[in-house]
Scaffold this active site. Structure first.
Site, mmCIF file in Angstrom:
data_model
loop_
_atom_site.group_PDB
_atom_site.id
_atom_site.type_symbol
_atom_site.label_atom_id
_atom_site.label_comp_id
_atom_site.label_asym_id
_atom_site.label_seq_id
_atom_site.Cartn_x
_atom_site.Cartn_y
_atom_site.Cartn_z
ATOM 1 N N LEU A 196 0.823 -1.223 0.000
ATOM 2 C CA LEU A 196 0.000 0.000 0.000
ATOM 3 C C LEU A 196 0.857 1.273 0.000
ATOM 4 O O LEU A 196 0.696 2.152 -0.854
ATOM 5 C CB LEU A 196 -0.905 -0.051 1.249
ATOM 6 C CG LEU A 196 -1.592 1.203 1.720
ATOM 7 C CD1 LEU A 196 -2.631 1.666 0.721
ATOM 8 C CD2 LEU A 196 -2.261 0.972 3.079
ATOM 9 N N TYR A 227 3.405 -7.462 17.080
ATOM 10 C CA TYR A 227 3.700 -6.421 16.078
ATOM 11 C C TYR A 227 4.288 -5.188 16.770
ATOM 12 O O TYR A 227 5.285 -4.621 16.307
ATOM 13 C CB TYR A 227 2.385 -6.078 15.375
ATOM 14 C CG TYR A 227 2.418 -4.967 14.367
ATOM 15 C CD1 TYR A 227 2.861 -5.182 13.064
ATOM 16 C CD2 TYR A 227 1.947 -3.690 14.693
ATOM 17 C CE1 TYR A 227 2.846 -4.169 12.121
ATOM 18 C CE2 TYR A 227 1.933 -2.666 13.754
ATOM 19 C CZ TYR A 227 2.379 -2.901 12.474
ATOM 20 O OH TYR A 227 2.367 -1.895 11.540
HETATM 21 P P1 NDP Z 1 1.331 -3.995 2.859
HETATM 22 O O1 NDP Z 1 0.791 -5.202 3.540
HETATM 23 O O2 NDP Z 1 0.480 -3.334 1.832
HETATM 24 O O3 NDP Z 1 2.707 -4.342 2.204
HETATM 25 C C1 NDP Z 1 3.668 -5.067 2.911
HETATM 26 C C2 NDP Z 1 4.902 -5.069 2.078
HETATM 27 O O4 NDP Z 1 5.899 -5.777 2.789
HETATM 28 C C3 NDP Z 1 4.711 -5.757 0.720
HETATM 29 O O5 NDP Z 1 5.449 -5.065 -0.251
HETATM 30 C C4 NDP Z 1 5.301 -7.145 0.974
HETATM 31 O O6 NDP Z 1 5.827 -7.730 -0.202
HETATM 32 C C5 NDP Z 1 6.430 -6.769 1.924
HETATM 33 N N1 NDP Z 1 6.844 -7.908 2.726
HETATM 34 C C6 NDP Z 1 6.122 -8.576 3.669
HETATM 35 N N2 NDP Z 1 6.833 -9.601 4.157
HETATM 36 C C7 NDP Z 1 8.030 -9.571 3.509
HETATM 37 C C8 NDP Z 1 9.191 -10.382 3.561
HETATM 38 N N3 NDP Z 1 9.262 -11.426 4.394
HETATM 39 N N4 NDP Z 1 10.214 -10.074 2.743
HETATM 40 C C9 NDP Z 1 10.154 -9.038 1.890
HETATM 41 N N5 NDP Z 1 9.089 -8.211 1.804
HETATM 42 C C10 NDP Z 1 8.040 -8.501 2.599
HETATM 43 O O7 NDP Z 1 1.762 -2.988 3.998
HETATM 44 P P2 NDP Z 1 1.631 -1.406 4.086
HETATM 45 O O8 NDP Z 1 2.084 -0.785 2.816
HETATM 46 O O9 NDP Z 1 0.298 -1.121 4.640
HETATM 47 O O10 NDP Z 1 2.670 -1.090 5.247
HETATM 48 C C11 NDP Z 1 3.954 -0.546 5.001
HETATM 49 C C12 NDP Z 1 4.583 -0.190 6.320
HETATM 50 O O11 NDP Z 1 3.774 0.761 6.981
HETATM 51 C C13 NDP Z 1 4.720 -1.368 7.269
HETATM 52 O O12 NDP Z 1 5.973 -1.304 7.914
HETATM 53 C C14 NDP Z 1 3.593 -1.167 8.257
HETATM 54 O O13 NDP Z 1 3.900 -1.732 9.500
HETATM 55 C C15 NDP Z 1 3.510 0.330 8.314
HETATM 56 N N6 NDP Z 1 2.239 0.885 8.722
HETATM 57 C C16 NDP Z 1 1.098 0.562 8.034
HETATM 58 C C17 NDP Z 1 -0.092 1.087 8.438
HETATM 59 C C18 NDP Z 1 -1.357 0.774 7.715
HETATM 60 O O14 NDP Z 1 -2.422 1.234 8.160
HETATM 61 N N7 NDP Z 1 -1.346 0.033 6.605
HETATM 62 C C19 NDP Z 1 -0.184 2.015 9.582
HETATM 63 C C20 NDP Z 1 1.085 2.340 10.174
HETATM 64 C C21 NDP Z 1 2.240 1.765 9.755
HETATM 65 P P3 NDP Z 1 4.921 -8.698 -1.168
HETATM 66 O O15 NDP Z 1 3.596 -8.044 -1.319
HETATM 67 O O16 NDP Z 1 5.681 -8.725 -2.417
HETATM 68 O O17 NDP Z 1 4.822 -10.002 -0.454
#
Ligand code: NDP
Length: 323
Positions: free
Chosen positions: A16, A144
């Protein structure tokens, strides 16, 4: 960063927030900005960052000068409650591998991502950057939360021991295009958007929201967060975290969110609340005073516009969205 050639690696680049940063960078490129920057957006297919060797190989391949570290195991309330141990272990491994590879490859700056939902459960409001470690997080998502808090500990350690500029941002709840719309893992806004779309397809006359609808939340549109992330990367040079949130007066109830989604979807049915389901924390109001003191005139997209655009994106992209 100005003047020098930079290679910016975005971990979690397929998610996202990562996709929103990509959109903003593409907009900048069309306006001929960011000429000296090469941006690389990686997902888990390029490297599983839980694995040290794969993480090092990714850094060896791209040789980044800067890192925006977004990759994480992320999920909504019910997913967190069921998998606290996995959330802790996977995120600890990812964060340790990414920051250590950054150090070994002389990365100049890392901006990692915490979250307002990792703050102490029992606290005074508004919450701010100084309060991250002031007490235990809510029990629903302790795995988390503690893993995220350890990023701040790593940042301080790398600064103290090696002089590194590794920092972190603290966003409130994020929503927008490319969110995770899978009902087992999604956050409240994507879950409501997807379920209401399902209800409309089935012709349901009532739509149930889990919980009372009363909890208050601050939500940031992913494209606004992306612009702020890029600003932090280019302009913010402290190791101390910085809250990236909408203003306190823009906090809304879950029932307001549900009504706005109903309007954007044009759903004709009635919304009802299942009060037997958990609400999570009643509120977690964060102060964006520090952000406002450093970037006074940043304009957030109005919430209703952002919800409208997100629902429109979902309807257009449902076939290839993460469901
Ligand atoms: P998404 O779930 O949309 O995306 C997660 C991303 O992390 C994807 O690109 C995924 O890759 C990657 N990922 C997950 N596991 C692995 C792994 N083992 N190795 C490599 N890549 C990995 O998350 P968001 O964009 O929502 O979140 C981004 C950041 O923002 C995170 O750190 C989250 O904690 C933080 N955050 C999010 C909030 C929210 O409301 N969404 C609020 C506050 C903070 P792939 O898809 O290719 O598997």
């Amino acid at each position: 960063m100005s003047g020098e050639k930079s290679v910016i690696l975005v971990t979690g680049g397929t998610g996202l927030v990562g996709q929103a940063i990509k959109t903003v960078i593409e907009e900048e490129k069309q306006q001929q900005k960011s000429n000296n920057e090469t941006w690389i957006f990686c997902g888990s297919k390029e490297a599983d960052l839980r694995d040290k060797a794969q993480t090092e190989a990714l850094f060896e391949k791209h040789k980044p000068t800067h890192v925006i570290h977004l990759a994480a195991m992320v999920g909504g309330l019910f997913h967190n409650m069921a998998h606290n141990l996995d959330f802790f272990r996977e995120n600890m491994a990812i964060n340790d591998n990414v920051l250590n590879a950054s150090y070994k490859h002389n990365v100049k700056k890392v901006v990692s991502c915490l979250s307002t939902c990792i703050f102490p459960d029992k606290t005074t409001y508004p919450i701010d950057e100084t309060m991250v470690h002031n007490g235990p997080p809510h029990t629903s998502n302790y795995g988390y939360s503690y893993a995220k808090r350890m990023i701040d500990i790593l940042n301080r350690g790398y600064h103290e021991t090696h002089g590194c500029t590794y920092t972190s941002v603290i966003p409130c709840n994020v929503f927008g295009p490319h969110d995770n719309y899978n009902l087992q893992a999604s956050h409240v806004i994507p879950a409501l958007i997807r379920r209401m779309d399902d209800a409309m397809q089935k012709g349901d006359s009532t739509f149930t929201v889990m919980g009372s609808g009363k909890p208050l939340r601050q939500f940031i549109y992913s494209l606004d967060l992306a612009r702020l992330f890029i600003w932090v990367l280019r302009n913010y040079n402290s190791v101390e975290p910085i809250v990236l949130s909408v203003d306190e007066e823009d906090e809304v109830t879950i029932s307001t969110v549900a009504e706005m989604i109903k309007k954007a979807h044009n759903y004709p049915g009635e919304i009802v609340y299942d009060t037997t389901k958990a609400d999570g924390q009643y509120k977690k109001t964060a102060s964006n005073k520090k952000l406002r003191s450093l970037y006074k005139d940043f304009k957030f997209t109005p919430f209703e516009t952002a919800i409208h655009d997100t629902v429109a994106w979902f309807k257009q992209n449902r076939d290839h969205a993460r469901l």
